[in-house]
Design a protein around this motif. Structure first.
Motif, mmCIF file in Angstrom:
data_model
loop_
_atom_site.group_PDB
_atom_site.id
_atom_site.type_symbol
_atom_site.label_atom_id
_atom_site.label_comp_id
_atom_site.label_asym_id
_atom_site.label_seq_id
_atom_site.Cartn_x
_atom_site.Cartn_y
_atom_site.Cartn_z
ATOM 1 N N MET A 1 0.794 -1.293 0.164
ATOM 2 C CA MET A 1 0.091 -0.013 0.003
ATOM 3 C C MET A 1 1.040 1.278 0.155
ATOM 4 N N HIS A 2 0.226 2.161 -0.451
ATOM 5 C CA HIS A 2 1.039 3.541 -0.405
ATOM 6 C C HIS A 2 0.534 4.638 0.895
ATOM 7 N N VAL A 6 -5.359 6.831 -0.813
ATOM 8 C CA VAL A 6 -6.796 6.423 -0.608
ATOM 9 C C VAL A 6 -7.342 5.460 -1.568
ATOM 10 N N ARG A 7 -7.051 5.455 -2.735
ATOM 11 C CA ARG A 7 -7.136 4.400 -3.888
ATOM 12 C C ARG A 7 -8.522 4.019 -3.791
ATOM 13 N N GLN A 8 -9.517 5.032 -4.135
ATOM 14 C CA GLN A 8 -10.831 5.005 -4.409
ATOM 15 C C GLN A 8 -11.048 4.224 -5.716
ATOM 16 N N GLY A 191 -7.883 -2.226 2.128
ATOM 17 C CA GLY A 191 -7.859 -3.426 1.179
ATOM 18 C C GLY A 191 -7.687 -4.786 2.166
ATOM 19 N N LEU A 192 -7.810 -5.795 1.605
ATOM 20 C CA LEU A 192 -7.700 -7.185 2.340
ATOM 21 C C LEU A 192 -6.551 -7.258 3.117
ATOM 22 N N GLY A 193 -5.298 -6.946 2.364
ATOM 23 C CA GLY A 193 -4.068 -7.286 2.927
ATOM 24 C C GLY A 193 -3.987 -6.347 4.212
ATOM 25 N N ASN A 194 -4.174 -5.033 4.108
ATOM 26 C CA ASN A 194 -4.274 -4.071 5.195
ATOM 27 C C ASN A 194 -4.972 -4.664 6.383
ATOM 28 N N ARG A 195 -6.193 -5.182 5.916
ATOM 29 C CA ARG A 195 -7.159 -5.740 6.960
ATOM 30 C C ARG A 195 -6.360 -6.752 7.872
ATOM 31 N N VAL A 383 1.766 -8.617 -8.993
ATOM 32 C CA VAL A 383 2.055 -7.392 -9.839
ATOM 33 C C VAL A 383 0.902 -6.447 -9.420
ATOM 34 N N ARG A 384 1.107 -5.530 -8.603
ATOM 35 C CA ARG A 384 0.046 -4.698 -7.853
ATOM 36 C C ARG A 384 -0.255 -3.628 -8.688
ATOM 37 N N ILE A 385 -1.389 -3.341 -9.302
ATOM 38 C CA ILE A 385 -1.524 -2.015 -10.156
ATOM 39 C C ILE A 385 -2.498 -1.077 -9.341
ATOM 40 N N THR A 434 -0.709 -12.718 -10.054
ATOM 41 C CA THR A 434 -1.945 -12.335 -9.404
ATOM 42 C C THR A 434 -1.903 -10.710 -9.806
ATOM 43 N N SER A 435 -2.654 -10.108 -10.146
ATOM 44 C CA SER A 435 -2.881 -8.880 -10.595
ATOM 45 C C SER A 435 -4.211 -8.383 -11.033
ATOM 46 N N LEU A 436 -4.547 -7.097 -11.000
ATOM 47 C CA LEU A 436 -5.694 -6.667 -11.280
ATOM 48 C C LEU A 436 -6.011 -6.564 -12.897
ATOM 49 N N TYR A 469 -10.118 -3.424 -11.303
ATOM 50 C CA TYR A 469 -9.880 -2.449 -10.345
ATOM 51 C C TYR A 469 -10.252 -2.733 -8.877
ATOM 52 N N GLN A 470 -9.775 -2.123 -7.968
ATOM 53 C CA GLN A 470 -9.901 -2.471 -6.404
ATOM 54 C C GLN A 470 -11.521 -2.261 -6.052
ATOM 55 N N ARG A 471 -12.287 -3.443 -5.589
ATOM 56 C CA ARG A 471 -13.517 -2.904 -5.047
ATOM 57 C C ARG A 471 -13.659 -3.675 -3.691
ATOM 58 N N SER A 476 -17.530 -11.180 -3.753
ATOM 59 C CA SER A 476 -17.060 -11.987 -4.578
ATOM 60 C C SER A 476 -15.568 -11.684 -5.014
ATOM 61 N N HIS A 477 -15.399 -10.291 -4.863
ATOM 62 C CA HIS A 477 -14.028 -9.537 -5.167
ATOM 63 C C HIS A 477 -13.114 -10.003 -4.203
ATOM 64 N N GLU A 478 -13.465 -9.803 -2.895
ATOM 65 C CA GLU A 478 -12.646 -10.062 -1.551
ATOM 66 C C GLU A 478 -12.337 -11.438 -1.741
ATOM 67 N N ALA A 483 -8.059 -15.764 -1.954
ATOM 68 C CA ALA A 483 -7.881 -17.100 -2.680
ATOM 69 C C ALA A 483 -6.651 -16.889 -3.121
ATOM 70 N N GLU A 484 -6.352 -15.593 -3.933
ATOM 71 C CA GLU A 484 -5.137 -15.475 -4.668
ATOM 72 C C GLU A 484 -3.762 -15.255 -3.820
ATOM 73 N N MET A 485 -4.017 -14.669 -2.655
ATOM 74 C CA MET A 485 -3.113 -14.242 -1.814
ATOM 75 C C MET A 485 -2.622 -15.620 -1.227
ATOM 76 N N MET A 499 5.937 -2.657 -1.371
ATOM 77 C CA MET A 499 4.863 -1.730 -0.369
ATOM 78 C C MET A 499 3.363 -2.308 -0.385
ATOM 79 N N SER A 500 3.220 -3.575 -0.950
ATOM 80 C CA SER A 500 2.224 -4.018 -1.116
ATOM 81 C C SER A 500 1.911 -4.954 -0.051
ATOM 82 N N THR A 501 0.885 -4.733 0.687
ATOM 83 C CA THR A 501 0.313 -5.822 1.897
ATOM 84 C C THR A 501 -0.501 -7.097 1.330
ATOM 85 N N PHE A 502 -0.843 -6.904 0.071
ATOM 86 C CA PHE A 502 -1.388 -8.035 -0.506
ATOM 87 C C PHE A 502 -0.031 -9.311 -0.569
HETATM 88 P P1 GDP Z 1 -2.284 -3.121 -1.079
HETATM 89 O O1 GDP Z 1 -3.113 -2.134 -1.237
HETATM 90 O O2 GDP Z 1 -1.339 -3.776 -2.121
HETATM 91 O O3 GDP Z 1 -1.166 -2.999 0.221
HETATM 92 O O4 GDP Z 1 -3.056 -4.447 -0.549
HETATM 93 P P2 GDP Z 1 -4.534 -4.848 -0.116
HETATM 94 O O5 GDP Z 1 -4.792 -5.901 -0.427
HETATM 95 O O6 GDP Z 1 -4.707 -4.089 1.415
HETATM 96 O O7 GDP Z 1 -5.286 -3.787 -1.077
HETATM 97 C C1 GDP Z 1 -5.538 -4.142 -2.559
HETATM 98 C C2 GDP Z 1 -6.823 -4.787 -2.657
HETATM 99 O O8 GDP Z 1 -6.964 -4.643 -4.059
HETATM 100 C C3 GDP Z 1 -7.029 -6.094 -2.679
HETATM 101 O O9 GDP Z 1 -7.338 -6.495 -1.459
HETATM 102 C C4 GDP Z 1 -7.990 -6.722 -3.744
HETATM 103 O O10 GDP Z 1 -9.154 -6.198 -3.431
HETATM 104 C C5 GDP Z 1 -7.519 -5.734 -5.003
HETATM 105 N N1 GDP Z 1 -6.448 -6.376 -5.520
HETATM 106 C C6 GDP Z 1 -5.224 -5.675 -5.860
HETATM 107 N N2 GDP Z 1 -4.497 -6.710 -6.463
HETATM 108 C C7 GDP Z 1 -5.157 -7.723 -6.620
HETATM 109 C C8 GDP Z 1 -4.748 -8.998 -7.280
HETATM 110 O O11 GDP Z 1 -3.904 -9.458 -7.864
HETATM 111 N N3 GDP Z 1 -6.032 -9.755 -7.493
HETATM 112 C C9 GDP Z 1 -7.134 -9.586 -6.895
HETATM 113 N N4 GDP Z 1 -8.136 -10.605 -6.953
HETATM 114 N N5 GDP Z 1 -7.551 -8.616 -6.276
HETATM 115 C C10 GDP Z 1 -6.497 -7.566 -6.074
#
Ligand code: GDP
Length: 582
Positions: A1-2, A6-8, A191-195, A383-385, A434-436, A469-471, A476-478, A483-485, A499-502
């Protein structure tokens, strides 16, 4: 994360641009990384990189055939028996540590206990079988501490008389001198990684301070995980008296930083009854990226003494504050005994706490058996986008240069070179990206289809989803994200984004010290060097308190106070836990 990003999610999905116009550029990146040395030399170098023991084991496993560019043919069940005892990832990679019997330790060395309903949570007792490495062993002290904590959650958690009394106390707004039980409510956001990092941090703090941990169930936290505590819930039930607690933020009056400023506790309250009157029924601990200096006094002994007297704490953080807890003098002995290997905190706590719910486990297990199980080597690339950034040829080049240069993936042959038929005796490699966005895995897949590898190895490339994009909050997105983590955590070699918590969650659960893709100085050129081996598998704490509480809160480099807290490679101002021998 940065920090502060806020990454809306955009209102509408961004236009997906064509991945790579520079087909030639990618091939050039591959070819550039290819050395002029002969194949035999390459083989020699490869075998240097793996320990002799591992190489012997790799050669002894049954041959597995993989179709170039296609899907691996799974052999459900068989892989469990034939899986090599693993490559230890973490402190010393590629060393063979675990026999296949320890590999099947479904309780992870005592982290988990028997007694849960198996059907309600398949992942809990199955996940160890999906791992080639057993990972690090928890200390006996940590194991006993977990058992004691479970008993605390049962004695004081929701549904008990103690919990009802504590809620009454909270409603009354009055403190009590010696509460029977104290509580920590962890807000779930971002995001889930942060949580997950926030929940693990909160849990460690709860362990250290004998508080019942209650996790805010919002953002699908109640749907993605099984309960970690036998006979007790970790979820905050409905009806919590602080109805707006999920909105607590920097402006909340009961913020601990405010209390410090306003001297709420009184500096010298020695008389017990006076002191109690001054203690509020709850405090909001704000350890978010925008925490003030006063908020971060949380990491000082004196402040911990005050906070101990508050029965209810509500905590918000989007950071992995664990390295900060190692800097609190009062916690150090306890932490050292719990974690003789300090670089394993998230590894153990993550495996203890985070069990995918049955739905998520279905996603993990099906994907694993279909695409990863039969491969002799599994490589994960995360690959965090961010936002609606266009596909980046520079990033693609960075990924390919990293994986080639560091020999994580085999070199390819130029088109004009004689094609080597895939060697049925050679290793098959499954890559999970794994990537968006789909662009990066599409290109890798194309390259390994269109070109033979110099080693004769077959490389298959897979990507479970590309959500664009992040939702956060959408179940279902979460579920896919979780599952990908988890799938990344089942790989032997991991490449993650800075810097990605994912990625942090994946590396910690897997016990893998990843290759970090460095942030480039500017977005049009790949970072140079493209990546480097991280110092440990622990997550980075981006915004620690850099003041030494013992020296009148003067600035100090944390690593001079606690040697196993060191700077992060991916965030210059951040700190992380490393092994003691470093
Ligand atoms: P961070 O923002 O990289 O620190 O990771 P977080 O998990 O906190 O927030 C990113 C969020 O974006 C994830 O929780 C997902 O909702 C979404 N996301 C980002 N990258 C991916 C990916 O590779 N696969 C999927 N399914 N979702 C992703």
């Amino acid at each position: 994360m940065h920090i502060g990003d806020v990454r809306q999610a955009p209102v509408t999905a961004p236009t997906v641009t064509l991945c790579l116009d520079s087909k030639g550029a990618l091939r050039a990146a591959f070819m550039e990384a290819k050395t002029t040395e002969k194949l035999a030399d390459d083989d020699k170098r490869w075998s240097k990189a793996v320990s002799g023991v591992v190489a012997a084991v790799l050669m002894s496993v049954p041959l597995l055939v993989i179709l170039l560019g296609g899907r691996s043919i799974g052999a459900p069940g068989v892989w469990i028996q034939t899986a090599m005892a693993g490559l230890r990832q973490g402190s010393s990679d590629h060393s063979l540590l675990h026999s296949s019997s320890s590999h099947h330790d479904r309780l992870y060395g005592g982290l988990l206990i028997e007694g849960f309903n198996v059907q309600s949570c398949h992942s809990r007792y199955q996940s160890a079988m999906y791992r080639r490495t057993a990972g690090r062993r928890p200390s006996p002290y940590l194991v006993s501490k977990l058992r004691r904590h479970e008993a605390l959650q049962r004695r004081c958690g929701p549904g008990t008389a103690a919990y009802s009394n504590a809620l009454e106390q909270l409603r009354s707004g009055k403190s009590v001198a010696s509460p029977e039980c104290s509580y920590l409510v962890s807000i779930s956001y971002r995001g889930l990684g942060n949580r997950l990092l926030a929940a693990a941090s909160a849990f460690l703090y709860a362990l250290l301070t004998d508080r019942v941990l209650l996790v805010d169930p919002s953002n699908a936290m109640d749907e993605l995980f099984c309960e970690p505590f036998l006979g007790a819930t970790w979820l905050l039930p409905p009806g919590f008296p602080l109805t707006n607690y999920t909105n607590f933020d920097i402006d909340t009056a009961e913020r601990y930083g405010n209390m410090v400023k306003n001297d709420v506790f009184g500096s010298d309250a020695t008389d017990a009854s006076t002191a109690v009157q001054q203690v509020p029924a709850f405090a909001y601990v704000h350890l978010n990226y925008d925490a003030t200096l006063e908020d971060k006094y949380f990491f000082c002994d004196d402040d911990q003494r005050q906070l101990r007297r508050v029965q209810w704490l509500v905590m918000r953080m989007d950071n992995y504050i664990v390295p900060g807890l190692f800097l609190v003098p009062a916690f150090q002995d306890e932490l050292d005994t719990m974690f003789p290997e300090p670089d394993t905190v998230f590894h153990h706590l993550g495996r203890y706490l985070f069990h995918p719910s049955n739905h998520v486990w279905g996603l993990v297990a099906r994907y694993y058996h279909t695409y990863l199980a039969s491969a002799k080597k599994r490589v994960g690339i995360q690959v965090r986008i961010y936002g609606a950034l266009p596909d980046s040829p520079a990033l693609l080049e960075q990924i390919t240069t990293c994986t080639q240069k560091e020999r994580l993936l085999p070199e390819i042959l130029a088109e004009r070179e004689p094609t080597i038929s895939p060697d049925p005796g050679a290793k098959s490699i499954a890559v999970i990206v794994t990537s968006l966005k789909s662009c990066y895995s599409d290109e890798l897949k194309r390259v390994y289809w269109e070109h033979a590898t110099a080693t004769g190895e077959a490389v298959s490339v897979h990507q479970p989803s590309h959500e664009e994009y992040q939702r956060s909050g959408a179940t279902s997105h979460e579920s896919k994200a979780w599952a990908e983590m988890y799938l990344l955590s089942l790989t032997d070699v991991l490449v993650t984004s800075s810097m990605s918590t994912f990625g942090y969650v994946a590396q910690g659960l897997g016990g893998v010290r990843p290759w970090l893709l460095y942030k480039p100085a500017n977005s049009s050129a790949p970072a140079d060097p493209p990546c480097g081996r991280d110092v440990s598998m622990e997550p980075c704490y981006f915004k620690p308190l850099s003041y030494d509480c013992r020296r009148q809160k003067q600035w100090v480099d944390p690593s001079t106070v606690v040697p196993h807290v060191q700077g992060c490679h991916d965030a210059g101002w951040g700190v992380k836990l490393v092994g003691r021998s470093r």
